[in-house]
Design a protein around this motif. Structure first.
Motif, PDB file in Angstrom:
ATOM      1  N   PRO A   1       0.834  -1.195   0.000  1.00  0.00           N
ATOM      2  CA  PRO A   1       0.000   0.000   0.000  1.00  0.00           C
ATOM      3  C   PRO A   1       0.866   1.240   0.000  1.00  0.00           C
ATOM      4  O   PRO A   1       1.924   1.262   0.618  1.00  0.00           O
ATOM      5  N   GLY A   2       0.399   2.256  -0.664  1.00  0.00           N
ATOM      6  CA  GLY A   2       1.125   3.514  -0.665  1.00  0.00           C
ATOM      7  C   GLY A   2       0.723   4.359   0.537  1.00  0.00           C
ATOM      8  O   GLY A   2       0.242   3.848   1.552  1.00  0.00           O
ATOM      9  N   ARG A   3       0.836   5.625   0.335  1.00  0.00           N
ATOM     10  CA  ARG A   3       0.625   6.549   1.450  1.00  0.00           C
ATOM     11  C   ARG A   3      -0.845   6.997   1.488  1.00  0.00           C
ATOM     12  O   ARG A   3      -1.448   7.234   0.438  1.00  0.00           O
ATOM     13  N   SER A   4      -1.367   7.106   2.725  1.00  0.00           N
ATOM     14  CA  SER A   4      -2.715   7.663   2.910  1.00  0.00           C
ATOM     15  C   SER A   4      -2.681   8.657   4.047  1.00  0.00           C
ATOM     16  O   SER A   4      -1.871   8.517   4.981  1.00  0.00           O
ATOM     17  N   ARG A   5      -3.566   9.629   3.985  1.00  0.00           N
ATOM     18  CA  ARG A   5      -3.668  10.564   5.092  1.00  0.00           C
ATOM     19  C   ARG A   5      -4.451   9.926   6.225  1.00  0.00           C
ATOM     20  O   ARG A   5      -5.439   9.216   5.967  1.00  0.00           O
ATOM     21  N   ILE A   6      -4.019  10.210   7.433  1.00  0.00           N
ATOM     22  CA  ILE A   6      -4.679   9.630   8.607  1.00  0.00           C
ATOM     23  C   ILE A   6      -5.952  10.436   8.913  1.00  0.00           C
ATOM     24  O   ILE A   6      -5.945  11.673   8.807  1.00  0.00           O
ATOM     25  N   ILE A   7      -7.008   9.727   9.286  1.00  0.00           N
ATOM     26  CA  ILE A   7      -8.260  10.393   9.681  1.00  0.00           C
ATOM     27  C   ILE A   7      -8.438  10.206  11.185  1.00  0.00           C
ATOM     28  O   ILE A   7      -8.347   9.073  11.693  1.00  0.00           O
ATOM     29  N   ASP A   8      -8.692  11.320  11.860  1.00  0.00           N
ATOM     30  CA  ASP A   8      -8.927  11.266  13.309  1.00  0.00           C
ATOM     31  C   ASP A   8     -10.351  10.754  13.531  1.00  0.00           C
ATOM     32  O   ASP A   8     -11.313  11.388  13.073  1.00  0.00           O
ATOM     33  N   PRO A   9     -10.526   9.607  14.250  1.00  0.00           N
ATOM     34  CA  PRO A   9     -11.886   9.059  14.418  1.00  0.00           C
ATOM     35  C   PRO A   9     -12.803   9.955  15.252  1.00  0.00           C
ATOM     36  O   PRO A   9     -14.012   9.806  15.186  1.00  0.00           O
ATOM     37  N   VAL A  10     -12.230  10.867  16.017  1.00  0.00           N
ATOM     38  CA  VAL A  10     -13.067  11.754  16.840  1.00  0.00           C
ATOM     39  C   VAL A  10     -13.536  12.951  16.007  1.00  0.00           C
ATOM     40  O   VAL A  10     -14.720  13.244  15.928  1.00  0.00           O
ATOM     41  N   THR A  11     -12.589  13.641  15.370  1.00  0.00           N
ATOM     42  CA  THR A  11     -12.959  14.821  14.572  1.00  0.00           C
ATOM     43  C   THR A  11     -13.447  14.422  13.186  1.00  0.00           C
ATOM     44  O   THR A  11     -14.078  15.208  12.483  1.00  0.00           O
ATOM     45  N   ARG A  12     -13.150  13.177  12.759  1.00  0.00           N
ATOM     46  CA  ARG A  12     -13.498  12.667  11.420  1.00  0.00           C
ATOM     47  C   ARG A  12     -12.875  13.543  10.343  1.00  0.00           C
ATOM     48  O   ARG A  12     -13.491  13.747   9.287  1.00  0.00           O
ATOM     49  N   ASP A  13     -11.715  14.073  10.605  1.00  0.00           N
ATOM     50  CA  ASP A  13     -11.023  14.928   9.648  1.00  0.00           C
ATOM     51  C   ASP A  13      -9.570  14.469   9.544  1.00  0.00           C
ATOM     52  O   ASP A  13      -9.080  13.697  10.385  1.00  0.00           O
ATOM     53  N   TYR A  14      -8.895  14.959   8.529  1.00  0.00           N
ATOM     54  CA  TYR A  14      -7.479  14.649   8.411  1.00  0.00           C
ATOM     55  C   TYR A  14      -6.715  15.310   9.562  1.00  0.00           C
ATOM     56  O   TYR A  14      -7.153  16.337  10.098  1.00  0.00           O
ATOM     57  N   VAL A  15      -5.561  14.736   9.880  1.00  0.00           N
ATOM     58  CA  VAL A  15      -4.771  15.237  11.009  1.00  0.00           C
ATOM     59  C   VAL A  15      -3.666  16.143  10.467  1.00  0.00           C
ATOM     60  O   VAL A  15      -2.917  15.743   9.569  1.00  0.00           O
ATOM     61  N   SER A  16      -3.599  17.361  11.004  1.00  0.00           N
ATOM     62  CA  SER A  16      -2.591  18.323  10.549  1.00  0.00           C
ATOM     63  C   SER A  16      -1.209  17.938  11.085  1.00  0.00           C
ATOM     64  O   SER A  16      -1.068  17.464  12.224  1.00  0.00           O
ATOM     65  N   ASP A  17      -0.200  18.136  10.240  1.00  0.00           N
ATOM     66  CA  ASP A  17       1.171  17.874  10.707  1.00  0.00           C
ATOM     67  C   ASP A  17       1.806  19.136  11.262  1.00  0.00           C
ATOM     68  O   ASP A  17       3.007  19.159  11.595  1.00  0.00           O
ATOM     69  N   GLY A  18       1.045  20.242  11.383  1.00  0.00           N
ATOM     70  CA  GLY A  18       1.543  21.489  11.945  1.00  0.00           C
ATOM     71  C   GLY A  18       2.403  22.284  10.993  1.00  0.00           C
ATOM     72  O   GLY A  18       2.891  23.361  11.340  1.00  0.00           O
ATOM     73  N   LYS A  19       2.612  21.767   9.779  1.00  0.00           N
ATOM     74  CA  LYS A  19       3.460  22.485   8.808  1.00  0.00           C
ATOM     75  C   LYS A  19       2.667  22.788   7.525  1.00  0.00           C
ATOM     76  O   LYS A  19       3.256  22.965   6.452  1.00  0.00           O
ATOM     77  N   GLY A  20       1.373  22.778   7.662  1.00  0.00           N
ATOM     78  CA  GLY A  20       0.544  23.050   6.487  1.00  0.00           C
ATOM     79  C   GLY A  20       0.195  21.803   5.701  1.00  0.00           C
ATOM     80  O   GLY A  20      -0.483  21.875   4.669  1.00  0.00           O
ATOM     81  N   GLY A  21       0.659  20.661   6.182  1.00  0.00           N
ATOM     82  CA  GLY A  21       0.358  19.408   5.478  1.00  0.00           C
ATOM     83  C   GLY A  21      -0.494  18.494   6.351  1.00  0.00           C
ATOM     84  O   GLY A  21      -1.089  18.929   7.345  1.00  0.00           O
ATOM     85  N   ARG A  22      -0.538  17.257   5.974  1.00  0.00           N
ATOM     86  CA  ARG A  22      -1.327  16.268   6.724  1.00  0.00           C
ATOM     87  C   ARG A  22      -0.431  15.113   7.157  1.00  0.00           C
ATOM     88  O   ARG A  22       0.510  14.757   6.435  1.00  0.00           O
ATOM     89  N   VAL A  23      -0.812  14.535   8.264  1.00  0.00           N
ATOM     90  CA  VAL A  23      -0.082  13.361   8.732  1.00  0.00           C
ATOM     91  C   VAL A  23      -0.486  12.175   7.873  1.00  0.00           C
ATOM     92  O   VAL A  23      -1.688  11.973   7.620  1.00  0.00           O
ATOM     93  N   THR A  24       0.477  11.427   7.398  1.00  0.00           N
ATOM     94  CA  THR A  24       0.169  10.285   6.530  1.00  0.00           C
ATOM     95  C   THR A  24       0.644   8.982   7.167  1.00  0.00           C
ATOM     96  O   THR A  24       1.410   8.985   8.141  1.00  0.00           O
ATOM     97  N   THR A  25       0.142   7.902   6.582  1.00  0.00           N
ATOM     98  CA  THR A  25       0.527   6.575   7.060  1.00  0.00           C
ATOM     99  C   THR A  25       0.632   5.631   5.866  1.00  0.00           C
ATOM    100  O   THR A  25      -0.009   5.868   4.832  1.00  0.00           O
ATOM    101  N   THR A  26       1.439   4.601   6.031  1.00  0.00           N
ATOM    102  CA  THR A  26       1.500   3.569   4.989  1.00  0.00           C
ATOM    103  C   THR A  26       0.762   2.307   5.440  1.00  0.00           C
ATOM    104  O   THR A  26       0.833   1.269   4.771  1.00  0.00           O
ATOM    105  N   THR A  27       0.055   2.407   6.575  1.00  0.00           N
ATOM    106  CA  THR A  27      -0.777   1.283   6.996  1.00  0.00           C
ATOM    107  C   THR A  27      -2.139   1.361   6.287  1.00  0.00           C
ATOM    108  O   THR A  27      -2.434   2.335   5.588  1.00  0.00           O
ATOM    109  N   VAL A  28      -2.966   0.332   6.529  1.00  0.00           N
ATOM    110  CA  VAL A  28      -4.321   0.331   5.931  1.00  0.00           C
ATOM    111  C   VAL A  28      -5.341   0.960   6.872  1.00  0.00           C
ATOM    112  O   VAL A  28      -6.543   0.808   6.681  1.00  0.00           O
ATOM    113  N   ALA A  29      -4.850   1.702   7.906  1.00  0.00           N
ATOM    114  CA  ALA A  29      -5.774   2.241   8.918  1.00  0.00           C
ATOM    115  C   ALA A  29      -6.854   3.131   8.305  1.00  0.00           C
ATOM    116  O   ALA A  29      -8.038   3.028   8.661  1.00  0.00           O
ATOM    117  N   THR A  30      -6.452   4.000   7.355  1.00  0.00           N
ATOM    118  CA  THR A  30      -7.442   4.908   6.766  1.00  0.00           C
ATOM    119  C   THR A  30      -8.471   4.137   5.924  1.00  0.00           C
ATOM    120  O   THR A  30      -9.672   4.410   5.978  1.00  0.00           O
TER     121      THR A  30
END
Lengths: 461, 127
Positions: free
Chosen positions: B2-31
């Motif tokens: 699997p390639g890269r996916s942005r992580i979704i916060d299950p509480v806010t149901r939104d992507y997670v900010s990396d604090g640098k204007g981007g999004r936190v990503t993962t290479t797991t199948v969590a998203t």
């Protein structure tokens, strides 16, 4: 109907294409089927798919051979071929009115059934039998106005000498809904394929068929002199109600006058129903299930008929093979098939099951014959054929049949499953001769005859 | 892989900010698993078989059989990931929390490439 050549991709094909574009742009992202990116791409391609469907509809509606509904109506407006509205339901001798002997049934009398309104379409007087079957037509158009045997209508007022209700004894026909896309499209295409040439047969047919309720148009060029056109219009129905009423002929005449070439004066003809009879002696295939319902000892005739008790008294004792549910025909007006409900009360009596055919009133000395599984289908096919004939062709008529020919009757009877052979005769038993409706001549040439089913006697040889 | 996916916060149901204007990503199948479980099965025309029946269960009253139904629904939703070899194992255990009108769901999932991941969820029921 012509189909579009436009091929649209499926949702999966579009998604695969979009995913490939995405993966090419950002190769490190996960674009597998269940991934976050895949769902986003999929959502966008669903919109694209919807656009393709829209394109498909535009492509379909762009040309009249495939356009539907409002798009077809638009083509009709452009070409001045408007969609026909709903038509009234009609029935010849379909309304049984009971009342005092001598009481009049006028064409102004109106009735209702389930909030639909109807009107008597024929003047009549109640005869000694205490009832008369008259033509009836719905005032409200459309298929909801169709009635079937057994339905009861209430007169809107208390008319002198008549009972307050009347019953339907013949299913009504007509009652068409607004013109469907199929026939409407054909009329639109006809004007494109055969543009108006200033009064050809096709022109008159097209102009006539544009009038609501007119199902058939027959054209007689030069019948009233050089440069004239006589037109006969008819309903899609069975029997005498195929004829247009006086009012409908006026409407047709006005519609044609509005379209006619300036030098041509069309005349809309009155169509006069004429009864045609035929006697068919059937020989069934050698199959027990095709045989008549009872064995004819020969020579049985009617002695009396009581319409109230529905008891038919025979001239001799009932054949022993007669039984309830057995069928028979009497050589009387319509010679319809009727069914035995019960035997008795007398040794010569049988009770006939309802519904009794309209006008069925056998009288003394009329012959009684057994019927069987082939009788009604054969008779129905012959009646349908007669209902498909046009008015008299005569000298000026064109490419239609108006007469009842031996070869047509033989062909129809021979096409019934189970019929091995047949003999076609006149109702009197003589050699059948072509039945041709009347070609009226001047000064009565404002009308033409057309055939309706009279005594269609089908019996086993 | 699997390639890269942005992580979704299950509480806010939104992507997670990396604090640098981007999004936190993962290479797991969590998203992907998040979508499979949070998505409403039979409700998305893009793929009617995608998603989970948890939304149907949450619409009903919290009853004795709610945990069993929830576990079955999640197993069905996750089965394609097992079939594709994206996860090695999936275990789920649901428990009623009548005091709060909710169902507590605990899962143990092993990503084929990255080891254990957590997609436990809380389903709120009608009271």
């Amino acid at each position: 109907m012509a189909l579009s050549n436009l091929i649209t991709p499926t949702l999966d094909e579009l998604t695969d294409l979009a995913v490939a574009f995405y993966a090419n742009l950002i190769p490190e992202d996960d674009v597998s089927r269940m991934s976050d990116q895949w769902k986003r791409v999929r959502s966008l391609t669903m919109l694209l798919r919807d656009l393709h469907e829209y394109l498909k509809r535009v492509d379909r509606d762009a040309l009249p051979d495939s356009a539907v509904k409002q798009a077809l109506d638009r083509w009709g407006v452009i070409l001045e071929v408007l969609r026909k509205g709903p038509t009234v339901a009609l029935g010849a001798n379909a309304l049984r009115v009971r009342g005092n002997i001598g009481a009049s049934v006028l064409t102004s009398y109106t009735l209702t059934h389930s909030s639909k309104r109807y009107q008597v379409a024929e003047f009549a007087t109640i005869p000694a039998a205490g009832y008369v079957d008259v033509d009836v037509a719905s005032i409200d158009p459309g298929p909801d106005a169709l009635l079937t045997v057994g339905d009861t209508l209430e007169f809107e007022e208390a008319y002198p000498g008549l009972e307050t209700s009347a019953a339907i004894v013949v299913d009504l026909s007509g009652g068409d809904d607004s013109e469907q896309d199929g026939p409407y499209r054909e009329r639109i295409l006809a004007i494109l394929r055969r543009p108006g040439l200033g009064g050809t047969e096709a022109d008159w047919i097209r102009w006539g068929l544009a009038v609501a309720g007119v199902a058939e148009i027959f054209v007689y060029p030069n019948r009233d002199g050089l440069g004239t056109t006589d037109i006969a219009g008819m309903h899609s129905a069975s029997g005498s109600v195929r004829a247009l009423t006086t009012g409908e002929r006026t409407i047709l005449s006005v519609a044609l006058a509005a379209r006619r070439p300036v030098v041509m004066v069309p005349r809309v003809l009155e169509t006069v129903a004429e009864s045609a009879g035929v006697q068919v002696l059937l020989q069934p295939m050698p199959d027990q299930t095709l045989r008549p319902d009872w064995i004819d000892p020969g020579g049985i005739t009617v002695s009396a008929w009581n319409a109230t008790t529905r008891v038919l008294t025979l001239s001799a004792a009932r054949p022993v093979s007669m039984a309830p549910q057995g069928r028979l025909v009497v050589k009387t007006a319509g010679a319809e098939v009727v069914t035995i409900e019960a035997l008795g009360p007398g040794a010569n009596d049988i009770k006939i099951a309802t519904p009794i055919p309209s006008g069925w009133a056998p009288a003394g000395t009329e012959a009684v014959y057994p019927a069987g599984p082939l009788t009604k289908p054969t008779r129905d096919a012959l009646v349908a054929w007669i209902d498909s004939l046009g008015p008299v062709v005569g000298v000026y008529g064109m490419s239609w049949k108006g007469a009842l020919y031996l070869q047509d009757v033989s062909g129809i009877v021979g096409s019934i499953d189970g019929v091995l052979d047949s003999t076609i005769q006149t109702t009197a038993g003589g050699a059948f001769v072509t039945v041709t409706p009347t070609e009226y001549i001047y000064p009565d040439d404002g009308k033409v005859g057309f055939l309706v089913a009279g005594m269609i006697l089908v019996r086993y040889a | 892989m699997p390639g890269r996916s942005r992580i979704i916060d299950p509480v806010t149901r939104d992507y997670v900010s990396d604090g640098k204007g981007g999004r936190v990503t993962t290479t797991t199948v969590a998203t992907s698993l998040y979508h499979a479980i949070q998505g409403k099965r039979d409700r998305w025309p893009g793929d009617p078989e995608h998603g989970c029946d948890l939304w149907r269960i949450a619409r009903d009253r919290l009853t004795q059989d709610s945990p069993q139904r929830a576990e079955n629904a999640m197993r069905i939703a996750v089965q394609p990931f097992l079939d594709e070899g994206l996860i090695r194992s999936f275990e789920v255990r649901a428990e009623r929390d009548p005091a709060h009108g909710r169902l507590l769901i605990e899962t143990t999932t092993v990503d084929a490439q990255n080891g254990p991941i957590d997609i436990s969820d809380v389903v709120q029921f009608r009271k």
